[in-house]
Scaffold this motif. Structure first.
Motif, short mmCIF file in Angstrom:
data_model
loop_
_atom_site.label_atom_id
_atom_site.label_comp_id
_atom_site.label_asym_id
_atom_site.label_seq_id
_atom_site.Cartn_x
_atom_site.Cartn_y
_atom_site.Cartn_z
N GLY A 19 4.91 25.92 43.56
CA GLY A 19 6.45 26.30 43.50
C GLY A 19 7.29 25.36 42.46
N PHE A 20 7.10 24.29 42.42
CA PHE A 20 7.73 23.10 41.53
C PHE A 20 7.37 23.55 40.20
N VAL A 21 5.86 23.60 39.98
CA VAL A 21 5.28 23.76 38.40
C VAL A 21 6.07 24.84 38.01
N THR A 22 5.94 26.17 38.73
CA THR A 22 6.51 27.33 38.28
C THR A 22 7.73 27.47 37.90
N ALA A 23 8.68 26.77 38.93
CA ALA A 23 10.04 26.79 38.60
C ALA A 23 10.41 25.76 37.49
N ALA A 78 -8.95 32.74 36.02
CA ALA A 78 -8.01 32.49 34.74
C ALA A 78 -6.49 33.26 35.24
N THR A 79 -6.63 33.83 36.08
CA THR A 79 -5.01 34.55 36.38
C THR A 79 -4.02 33.19 36.57
N THR A 80 -4.56 32.21 37.03
CA THR A 80 -3.46 31.31 37.26
C THR A 80 -2.78 31.04 35.70
N TRP A 81 -3.54 30.88 34.67
CA TRP A 81 -2.88 30.88 33.43
C TRP A 81 -1.94 32.01 33.03
N VAL A 82 -2.25 33.12 33.56
CA VAL A 82 -1.41 34.08 33.33
C VAL A 82 0.04 33.96 34.03
N LEU A 83 0.02 33.47 35.17
CA LEU A 83 1.23 33.07 35.85
C LEU A 83 2.06 32.03 35.26
N LEU A 84 1.31 31.10 34.65
CA LEU A 84 1.85 29.98 34.01
C LEU A 84 2.71 30.50 32.50
N VAL A 85 1.86 31.32 31.87
CA VAL A 85 2.65 32.05 30.81
C VAL A 85 3.87 32.93 31.16
N ALA A 86 3.64 33.52 32.10
CA ALA A 86 4.63 34.46 32.62
C ALA A 86 5.88 33.68 33.25
N ALA A 87 5.64 32.67 33.77
CA ALA A 87 6.74 31.84 33.88
C ALA A 87 7.50 31.24 32.97
N LEU A 88 6.84 30.51 31.98
CA LEU A 88 7.22 30.26 30.68
C LEU A 88 8.26 31.33 30.04
N LEU A 93 8.38 25.36 34.86
CA LEU A 93 7.83 26.19 33.60
C LEU A 93 9.13 27.14 33.33
N TYR A 94 9.60 27.83 34.18
CA TYR A 94 10.65 28.77 34.20
C TYR A 94 11.87 28.20 33.46
N GLN A 95 12.26 27.18 34.13
CA GLN A 95 13.35 26.58 33.58
C GLN A 95 13.26 25.95 32.11
N VAL A 96 12.15 25.41 31.59
CA VAL A 96 11.92 25.29 30.15
C VAL A 96 11.83 26.39 29.26
N GLY A 97 11.15 27.73 29.87
CA GLY A 97 11.38 28.94 29.08
C GLY A 97 12.83 29.41 29.08
N THR A 98 13.93 29.04 29.86
CA THR A 98 15.17 29.52 29.63
C THR A 98 15.67 29.15 28.26
N LEU A 99 15.08 28.20 27.71
CA LEU A 99 15.56 27.51 26.45
C LEU A 99 15.20 28.41 25.24
N PHE A 100 14.20 29.30 25.57
CA PHE A 100 14.04 30.21 24.45
C PHE A 100 13.53 31.73 24.81
N ALA A 101 13.21 32.00 26.01
CA ALA A 101 12.77 33.08 26.52
C ALA A 101 13.85 34.27 26.37
N GLN A 151 11.20 32.30 39.25
CA GLN A 151 10.95 31.03 39.48
C GLN A 151 10.33 30.62 40.69
N TRP A 152 10.41 31.52 41.58
CA TRP A 152 9.72 31.43 42.73
C TRP A 152 8.28 31.79 42.82
N SER A 153 7.76 32.44 41.92
CA SER A 153 6.43 32.94 41.87
C SER A 153 5.42 32.06 42.30
#
Length: 190
Positions: free
Chosen positions: A28-32, A116-126, A34-42, A132-134
């Motif tokens: 939860g912490f890692v995904t949230a 490898a679906t873990t990497w999909v979640l990380l990309v999707a959060a970014l 990454l989501y916050q970092v992604g708000t800078l450009f997403a 954020q809660w994914s």
């Protein structure tokens, strides 16, 4: 004899409970984060582009998982894990090894990946496609099969990395990775 088996199951479930809480918290912490970092450009990217990138990532992840199933290997990522010897040390409390293992696996990039679906979640959060809660959902999805494996193995955690259970998880992950892609394609056609 039956008492030994039920004690082993209780011990395994206690181990998994601590591991799961630590895993869910860290995922939860890692995904949230990454989501916050992604708000800078997403927000500057087209929504269809970000969803499209996630769909491509899901298809690539599914291809990696199919390859891993065929070759009896793991998904791309670091080839390391928390030391198993940690669980055999007598000078630490019983809950420390599962907590460290849960925190390590909850980082989602720091150890072996069964799928490898873990990497999909990380990309999707970014890309701010996944909420954020994914990571909490990801952690829960990790915990459910782990509890079933503990119960099916009569409390033993030693069989979890063996090919049979790993292939089952990988096959499930392929379907999970492709499901969002199918939903998006079907909804865009309708």
């Amino acid at each position: 004899m039956q008492g030994d088996s039920s004690r082993l199951v209780r011990s395994g479930l206690r181990f998994v409970a601590v591991l799961s809480v630590a895993h869910i918290a860290m995922a939860g912490f890692v995904t949230a984060s990454l989501y916050q970092v992604g708000t800078l450009f997403a927000g500057r990217l087209d929504a269809q582009l970000t969803v499209g990138l996630c769909l491509v990532a899901a298809l690539v992840a599914a291809a990696f998982d199919v390859h891993a199933i065929r070759t009896d290997s793991y998904a791309p990522g670091l080839r390391r894990q928390t030391s198993k010897e940690l669980g055999h040390r007598e000078n630490i409390p019983w809950w420390v090894p599962p907590m460290i293992w849960g925190l390590d696996t909850g980082l989602m990039w720091s150890t072996f990946r069964v799928s490898a679906t873990t990497w999909v979640l990380l990309v999707a959060a970014l890309l701010n496609v996944a909420p954020q809660w994914s990571g909490l959902v990801f952690g829960g999805a990790f915990t459910g099969p782990l509890v079933v494996a503990i119960l099916a193995g009569h409390g033993s955690v030693s069989d979890l990395g063996r090919p049979g259970p790993r292939r089952l998880v990988q096959s499930t992950a392929v379907a999970t990775a492709l499901l969002p892609a199918m939903v998006v394609v079907v909804s865009s056609v309708i």
